[in-house]
Design an enzyme around this catalytic site. Structure first.
Site, short mmCIF file in Angstrom:
data_model
loop_
_atom_site.label_atom_id
_atom_site.label_comp_id
_atom_site.label_asym_id
_atom_site.label_seq_id
_atom_site.Cartn_x
_atom_site.Cartn_y
_atom_site.Cartn_z
N HIS A 172 -1.40 0.45 -10.28
CA HIS A 172 0.46 -0.27 -9.40
C HIS A 172 0.40 1.29 -8.45
O HIS A 172 -0.09 0.91 -6.71
CB HIS A 172 1.09 -0.28 -9.38
CG HIS A 172 2.18 -0.11 -8.74
ND1 HIS A 172 3.01 -1.47 -7.76
CD2 HIS A 172 2.76 0.89 -7.93
CE1 HIS A 172 4.53 -0.34 -7.52
NE2 HIS A 172 3.83 0.76 -7.58
N GLU A 173 -0.12 2.22 -8.35
CA GLU A 173 -0.29 3.01 -7.28
C GLU A 173 -1.66 3.54 -6.38
O GLU A 173 -1.01 4.25 -5.38
CB GLU A 173 -0.52 4.57 -8.85
CG GLU A 173 0.91 4.91 -9.45
CD GLU A 173 2.20 4.88 -8.15
OE1 GLU A 173 2.11 5.84 -6.80
OE2 GLU A 173 3.12 4.52 -8.57
N HIS B 48 -1.43 1.47 -3.70
CA HIS B 48 -0.98 2.33 -2.45
C HIS B 48 -1.74 2.56 -1.41
O HIS B 48 -2.04 3.00 0.23
CB HIS B 48 0.53 3.13 -2.99
CG HIS B 48 1.89 2.17 -2.90
ND1 HIS B 48 2.66 1.51 -2.32
CD2 HIS B 48 2.30 3.14 -4.52
CE1 HIS B 48 3.19 0.80 -3.25
NE2 HIS B 48 2.97 1.64 -4.34
N GLU C 39 5.46 -2.04 -2.23
CA GLU C 39 5.87 -1.97 -4.36
C GLU C 39 5.29 -3.13 -4.20
O GLU C 39 4.61 -3.47 -5.02
CB GLU C 39 7.54 -1.74 -4.43
CG GLU C 39 7.83 0.02 -3.69
CD GLU C 39 7.20 0.41 -4.41
OE1 GLU C 39 5.81 0.51 -6.69
OE2 GLU C 39 6.62 2.20 -4.19
#
Length: 466
Positions: free
Chosen positions: A326-327, A330, A406
């Site tokens: 997920h990070e 970004h 997100e």
């Protein structure tokens, strides 16, 4: 009556109108925030049973714990917010800013710097203002850490560690703030008609330098960073980074458990030099909170309380990888760069408008500065008070954008095949951090930079079923 009050308003001098508008807007924002918080508190009070759609993901004991934790936090936030608003109003009404400026002039005068040394006086003013803020904020910070966080099992600090940390934070902040401010004021003074361009370029360079050095030189002053030991997790992280061309150079574990049992992960660095930082509280295998202290092991115990928990905290390796997926999403989707661009465009616009407004003597007179127009005070008045309506709108837009980012980062982790692990990791992190999964829709829309848990899980669930 309205026409009469309109006439009275028009008859007021410009500086009184500016002052009253600033005060009224400040209270309008406070009352709006208080209204939203009241709606959310009502949700905490009335939602006493696990809603049906959460039955599978949250047991009633954790649900009740998180409900009570968030209720305590919300009540604390109400009182600290009210105090801040009243304190700010009293400072404005009693002429606190011109008083502190005068006092700064007297102190710098005693040190041999006359009124012509405006930058020296500005630095004394800044030091006194931040000291005042630190002292008045201390009781609130103590109560939050040693009453609320303590009561709900998050605080890991002793009183000694807390004060050492607070003093260190204050000193480090001054070491950065004072030189940067003095250079900024100097640039504004000598920059001529286009000073706003030079001032903006200077703040851009400073922010990039701080982002670059923060994790290597500033953060280690407060927490211990150790390289993630060789092993399966490190190999898996490196493999995943390689698969999406993330230029990873190092992976660190930070001892967040010395301070609190909340967990986190982030990456930093520019160009081909990226590092990943994992909080030990995120890792089931590394969290000090999951380990029994060995006999005679007193190393950190003077600074950190040793608390053992009944339940294991943190995530398994596959879940940690999903959180990192997920990070890294970004980064891959350019969210970090987009945020920097937005922030710099905003910064440039603010400096440009500052250049337009700085010549308005009424702005200074509104806050009690009739004879002098110090640059630092101008920056404070314009950026903090005059821009506050714009800042509120911008803040809301950024919150909406952040939620969108997100969802996109979750979708990226999903494409990496991590949907199932991210699903379970989000549930675990929500439990470990006692997040309350039910929220009032207006409160959530205005405040949540991350989408509510149920919405994220639903999006991932659809992926799992596919």
């Amino acid at each position: 009556a309205m026409a009469l009050s309109g006439d009275l308003w028009a008859e007021l001098p410009a500086e009184r109108r500016i002052f009253c508008s600033v005060l009224l807007f400040s209270w309008a924002v406070y009352l709006w925030e208080a209204f939203l918080a009241h709606r959310q508190r009502r949700v905490y009070r009335t939602t006493t049973h696990v809603p049906q759609e959460l039955g599978q993901i949250m047991d009633s004991e954790t649900f009740e714990k998180s409900r009570l934790y968030q209720l305590d936090k919300s009540t604390f936030s109400f009182w600290s917010g009210l105090y801040s608003e009243v304190e700010g109003t009293m400072i404005l009404l009693c002429g606190g800013i011109p008083f502190l400026w005068k006092l700064s002039g007297q102190i710098s005068g005693r040190a041999g710097f006359g009124p012509e040394y405006e930058i020296v006086q500005s630095l004394v003013f800044l030091l006194l203002a931040t000291l005042f803020s630190a002292v008045t904020g201390l009781p609130w910070s103590l109560y939050n850490t040693f009453v609320i966080e303590e009561k709900h099992g998050f605080n890991q600090q002793t009183l000694g560690f807390f004060f050492k940390d607070a003093i260190k934070k204050f000193v480090v902040t001054q070491c950065i703030l004072l030189p940067v401010t003095s250079l900024l004021l100097y640039i504004i003074k000598i920059g001529g008609d286009y000073f706003f361009i030079y001032a903006w370029l200077f703040t851009l360079v400073v922010s990039l330098v701080l982002v670059t050095i923060y994790a290597d030189y500033i953060a280690p002053l407060f927490d211990k960073f150790i390289p993630l030991p060789e092993g399966e997790l490190k190999q898996q992280i490196e493999t995943m980074a390689k698969s999406i061309d993330f230029p990873l150079t190092k992976v660190y574990v930070v001892e967040g458990s010395k301070r609190s049992s909340h967990s986190n992960a982030y990456f930093y660095g520019f160009f081909k030099n990226k590092r990943i930082v994992l909080f030990d509280t995120l890792l089931e295998d590394y969290s000090a909170l999951n380990k029994e202290p060995a006999e005679g092991e007193d190393g950190e115990n003077e600074e950190t309380k040793s608390k053992t928990k009944n339940k294991k905290q943190g995530c398994k390796n596959e879940e940690v990888l999903a959180v990192l997926g997920h990070e890294l999403g970004h980064w891959k989707l350019g969210h970090t760069v987009k945020n920097i661009i937005i922030s710099q465009m905003n910064s440039f616009l603010c400096f440009f408008l500052f250049a337009v407004l700085i010549g308005q003597k009424e702005l200074f007179a509104a806050f009690g500065f009739y004879d002098t127009q110090p640059t630092l005070i101008g920056l404070m008045i314009i950026f903090q008070f005059i821009f506050s309506p714009y800042n509120e709108v911008l803040s809301f837009c950024l919150t909406v954008l952040s939620r969108r980012f997100e969802f996109q980062a979750d979708a990226f982790a999903k494409e990496l095949g991590k949907a199932k692990d991210l699903y379970s990791a989000l549930i675990k992190l929500n439990k470990d951090n006692l997040g309350f999964p039910v929220s009032d829709w207006i409160f959530s829309m205005w405040h949540y930079s991350h989408p509510p848990l149920l919405e994220r899980l639903q999006a991932l669930k659809d992926a799992k079923q596919e």
